[in-house]
Design a protein around this motif. Structure first.
Motif, PDB file in Angstrom:
ATOM      1  N   LYS A   1       0.813  -1.215   0.000  1.00  0.00           N
ATOM      2  CA  LYS A   1       0.000   0.000   0.000  1.00  0.00           C
ATOM      3  C   LYS A   1       0.848   1.267   0.000  1.00  0.00           C
ATOM      4  CE  LYS A   1      -3.893  -2.135   2.417  1.00  0.00           C
ATOM      5  NZ  LYS A   1      -4.786  -2.043   3.611  1.00  0.00           N
ATOM      6  N   GLY A   2       2.177   1.111   0.139  1.00  0.00           N
ATOM      7  CA  GLY A   2       3.060   2.274   0.131  1.00  0.00           C
ATOM      8  C   GLY A   2       3.376   2.809   1.496  1.00  0.00           C
ATOM      9  N   ASP A   3       2.979   2.079   2.560  1.00  0.00           N
ATOM     10  CA  ASP A   3       3.283   2.523   3.919  1.00  0.00           C
ATOM     11  C   ASP A   3       4.633   1.953   4.346  1.00  0.00           C
ATOM     12  OD1 ASP A   3       0.786   3.771   4.048  1.00  0.00           O
ATOM     13  OD2 ASP A   3      -0.175   1.894   4.706  1.00  0.00           O
ATOM     14  N   TYR A   4       5.376   2.734   5.164  1.00  0.00           N
ATOM     15  CA  TYR A   4       6.661   2.251   5.678  1.00  0.00           C
ATOM     16  C   TYR A   4       6.398   1.206   6.756  1.00  0.00           C
ATOM     17  CZ  TYR A   4       8.549   6.346   3.315  1.00  0.00           C
ATOM     18  OH  TYR A   4       8.885   7.263   2.374  1.00  0.00           O
ATOM     19  N   ASN A   5       7.054   0.059   6.623  1.00  0.00           N
ATOM     20  CA  ASN A   5       6.825  -0.983   7.632  1.00  0.00           C
ATOM     21  C   ASN A   5       8.052  -1.282   8.474  1.00  0.00           C
ATOM     22  OD1 ASN A   5       8.293  -2.159   5.632  1.00  0.00           O
ATOM     23  ND2 ASN A   5       7.040  -4.016   5.469  1.00  0.00           N
ATOM     24  N   LYS A   6       9.273  -1.061   7.925  1.00  0.00           N
ATOM     25  CA  LYS A   6      10.470  -1.319   8.739  1.00  0.00           C
ATOM     26  C   LYS A   6      11.692  -0.622   8.149  1.00  0.00           C
ATOM     27  CE  LYS A   6      11.067  -5.764   6.395  1.00  0.00           C
ATOM     28  NZ  LYS A   6      11.182  -7.232   6.588  1.00  0.00           N
ATOM     29  N   MET A   7      12.675  -0.455   9.024  1.00  0.00           N
ATOM     30  CA  MET A   7      13.976   0.073   8.620  1.00  0.00           C
ATOM     31  C   MET A   7      14.977  -1.073   8.641  1.00  0.00           C
ATOM     32  SD  MET A   7      16.483   2.871  10.420  1.00  0.00           S
ATOM     33  CE  MET A   7      17.052   1.666  11.624  1.00  0.00           C
ATOM     34  N   ASN A   8      15.575  -1.374   7.483  1.00  0.00           N
ATOM     35  CA  ASN A   8      16.538  -2.467   7.373  1.00  0.00           C
ATOM     36  C   ASN A   8      17.954  -1.899   7.371  1.00  0.00           C
ATOM     37  OD1 ASN A   8      14.339  -4.311   6.907  1.00  0.00           O
ATOM     38  ND2 ASN A   8      14.250  -3.475   4.824  1.00  0.00           N
ATOM     39  N   ARG A   9      18.784  -2.475   8.224  1.00  0.00           N
ATOM     40  CA  ARG A   9      20.189  -2.038   8.287  1.00  0.00           C
ATOM     41  C   ARG A   9      21.078  -3.250   8.082  1.00  0.00           C
ATOM     42  NH1 ARG A   9      22.882   2.245  12.540  1.00  0.00           N
ATOM     43  NH2 ARG A   9      24.959   2.272  11.559  1.00  0.00           N
ATOM     44  N   THR A  10      21.982  -3.190   7.103  1.00  0.00           N
ATOM     45  CA  THR A  10      22.836  -4.338   6.786  1.00  0.00           C
ATOM     46  C   THR A  10      24.292  -3.922   6.705  1.00  0.00           C
ATOM     47  OG1 THR A  10      22.642  -4.010   4.398  1.00  0.00           O
ATOM     48  CG2 THR A  10      20.995  -5.410   5.439  1.00  0.00           C
TER      49      THR A  10
END
Length: 712
Positions: free
Chosen positions: A576-585
């Motif tokens: 839907k275009g909503d932010y769900n998480k921040m990924n850090r690698t």
């Protein structure tokens, strides 16, 4: 008292005029024989010698009208004036009252520097002015000048020419409408449309001066210099032909139609020996591309515009350049270099897009999850960064026996090597066999070993200080830049920043490579950092590493590979275009896929460590070390490159003249300091030019009575 002074001055001028018009008698010093008619006082003389003032006139025969103070002379006519000027012809009518000679047939006027030849010449003895209106020629050592009308001033050695004027020198051919030439100083002045054609170039002007001996020149109106595919315009042009040094001032336009290059500025210098042009003061250059954009429903070319404090362009031998190969992606997502085609020169020369291997996406492994085993699969070592490639030229050497030997890393097809044009041939299957093979017959003595790259030239552009680049789909800023048409690569140095759509890239050095005049790839070397933002958000997606390689597709960034201590911060979205998480690698290698100018997926490839944090739990902004975000420095239009906005603001304030001290661009050579040659020439030419029009008006007033003399 003032009126008395004016009256006295008028009396003096009147007296001088009367003295100038004073009639003197023609004397006959001697003759071989003659007949005199006493009633008419007409004498028929053989081999007479006439004298008037400082002139001696001789001929084979003459009719002397003593009462009228006029004589007619025939055959071998010779006028000698003050032992400095000699005029020869077949016929002469001489009026001793006006001291005017009308000469016809095989006329030659000779002074110490030149010879004038024509069929009809009117010569005034007192002011020493010769006039012809039916075509004439002046020869002055190596200079030959012809025209329809001519006016020669023997006292000043000035000659004025009108209509169909042609000047031929060993170096040039000049064609003009109106021209003045001084046989003593060799200066030529132009007052109308003029073409100066050299062996390999041509210059058009409508006002200027040129010295046929020293080859100094000044041109001040509608100037256009052309040489092959290159042309140069400027409000004022100065040139030293022998030194091969030129200067252009105001509204400079340099064009090359072959490589679609255009350079502009307000002050420029040209060095013919190394075909180098340096432009300063609002300097910018346009590079033609094969991209296009729609402007008001009209398709227009999308050129790349580059501006800097100082720009230098030059044609150099291709073999002297350090060319960069195109990067490609090989198996297992490994970065490599595109191999040149057989027989092709090293560098960016291929005509087709680089082929890459398709790989299945590998999801990142975050905290408390195991790393997939196939992520640790041993793969081919990564090729060294292209920064090293920039310092190394790919070499295809030519052996002493004229056999082309390629690098061992490039597989060779079976070759057939001939010892001469018609005899035996040797088949060679690999380089090892080739090295062992010896030719039975040496090459003929007159056979030349030719390498095509010995003569092929390429255009280079160097930019120094405050470098800005604008293209509709790419912008950049740096301290210095180097560009070579041989590998179609733009190299930015010293704190470069590059913007493409929603992404910003920074690093120590940035290379942008074109292919078929379209964006192909970009490499950021050392301290590479990319920031990408969503159009509807202020959240920063970030990627950093030692080497960053991106590839363009249809003018947009499509995918990128980061090598060496690769780190990323990426905000993922739901359907839907909503932010769900921040990924850090953290990984030794990361692959980034773009879609619609935004990061669509980040794929860690080796040695992966990572965490995923729900977007709702991210309370503060997360920025990686070395984060830079400078949208305020991004050029937004061509006007930012041409400094038009800046120029408008500072127009009222005149700044003192300064000469920038150019920097050396990494391993690409340094700019040669601008010469001060030609300063004296320019000052002299300007002084001459200021007085020329006044002198010409005065001369034309003096000439009018001479033109009407023949009609009377």
């Amino acid at each position: 008292m003032q009126k008395l002074h004016l009256l006295f001055l008028l009396i003096l001028l009147s007296s001088a005029s009367l003295l100038a018009q004073e009639r003197t008698k023609i004397y006959v010093d001697r003759f071989e024989r003659g007949t005199v008619e006493n009633k008419t006082k007409i004498s028929y003389l053989r081999k007479p010698v006439f004298r008037q003032d400082n002139a001696i006139l001789t001929c084979d025969s003459a009719v002397f009208y003593e009462a009228r103070n006029v004589f007619e002379a025939y055959n071998n006519v010779h006028i000698n004036q003050a032992d400095t000027l000699n005029i020869y012809s077949d016929r002469l009518t001489y009026d001793g009252n006006t001291k005017t000679a009308h000469l016809t047939s095989n006329v030659r006027m000779v002074d110490r520097e030149s010879v004038l030849t024509t069929n009809v010449l009117d010569y005034q003895m007192t002011p020493k002015i010769g006039t012809y209106v039916n075509g004439g020629k002046i020869v002055n050592k190596d200079v030959t000048l012809t025209s329809k009308n001519g006016y020669y001033f023997a006292s000043t050695r000035d000659a004025y020419f009108r209509y169909n004027v042609v000047v031929v020198t060993p170096q040039t051919t000049i064609k003009s409408d109106t021209l003045r030439y001084n046989t003593l100083t060799n200066w030529t002045y132009f007052y109308g449309p003029t073409n100066i054609k050299g062996k390999e170039d041509n210059l058009y002007t409508e006002n200027g001066a040129y010295n046929t001996k020293t080859e100094y020149a000044y041109f001040g109106k509608k100037n256009l210099y052309t040489s092959g595919s290159k042309s140069l315009r400027g409000d004022s042009l100065y040139y030293d032909g022998i030194a091969g040094y030129g200067k252009a001032v105001r509204n400079i336009v340099f064009l090359d139609t072959i490589d679609k290059t255009s350079m502009y500025g307000q002050l420029g210098y040209y060095y013919k020996a190394d075909q180098r042009t340096v432009v300063t003061k609002n300097a910018y250059v346009g590079l033609g591309t094969n991209d296009s954009l729609m402007v008001k429903n009209v398709k227009q070319p999308d050129s790349l515009w580059l501006g800097a404090d100082t720009l230098e362009t030059q044609m150099v031998l291709r073999q002297t350049l350090k060319l960069l190969p195109l990067p490609v992606i090989k198996k297992d997502n490994e970065l490599g270099e595109e191999e040149p085609e057989e027989g092709a020169a090293p560098g960016n020369t291929a005509d087709t897009a680089p082929k890459t291997e398709k790989v299945s996406p590998k999801q990142a492994v975050f905290k408390n999850k195991e790393v997939p085993k196939n992520d640790k699969k041993k793969s081919v070592p990564v090729s060294p960064p292209l920064k090293k490639a920039a310092d190394t030229v790919l070499k295809n050497t030519i052996a002493k026996d004229s056999i082309v030997v390629k690098r061992d890393s490039i597989p060779l097809k079976p070759l057939v090597l001939k010892t001469d044009s018609s005899k035996k041939a040797i088949a060679v299957k690999d380089t090892a066999t080739l090295k062992k093979t010896t030719l039975k017959k040496p090459l003929a003595k007159d056979t030349l070993k030719i390498n095509p790259l010995d003569t092929v030239k390429a255009r280079t552009i160097k930019a120094y200080h405050n470098v800005k680049v604008f293209k509709s789909n790419l912008q950049a800023k740096a301290d210095s830049l180097f560009y070579s048409s041989a590998d179609s690569t733009l190299r930015w140095y010293n704190n470069p920043i590059l913007w493409a759509d929603n992404s910003q890239q920074t690093g120590d050095t940035i290379y942008l490579q074109l292919r078929n005049k379209k964006l192909n790839s970009v490499q950021v070397i050392q301290n590479a950092f990319t920031v990408n933002v969503y159009k509807d958000s202020t959240k920063f997606n970030q990627i950093k590493g030692k080497l960053m390689t991106g590839f363009f597709q249809d003018g947009k960034l499509s995918r990128m590979f980061v090598d060496g201590n690769a780190e990323s911060v990426y905000f993922s979205k739901t359907d839907k275009g909503d932010y769900n998480k921040m990924n850090r690698t953290i990984s030794s290698r990361i692959k980034i896929l773009f879609k619609d100018s935004e990061i669509n997926e980040i794929v860690p490839i080796r040695d992966v460590e990572g965490t995923a944090t729900p977007a709702s739990e991210v309370k503060e902004e997360v920025l990686l070390t070395g984060f830079i975000w400078k949208p305020e420095n991004r050029p937004t239009s061509k006007a930012d490159i041409t400094n038009q906005k800046k120029q408008t603001k500072t127009k009222a304030k005149a700044k003192p003249k300064t000469t920038p001290a150019p920097k050396k661009v990494a391993n690409q050579g340094a700019i040669v300091p601008l010469k001060a040659d030609g300063t004296k020439i320019i000052n002299t030419a300007l002084k001459i030019q200021d007085s020329t029009k006044k002198l010409l008006d005065t001369v034309m007033k003096t000439i009018k009575p001479v033109e009407t003399l023949k009609k009377q």
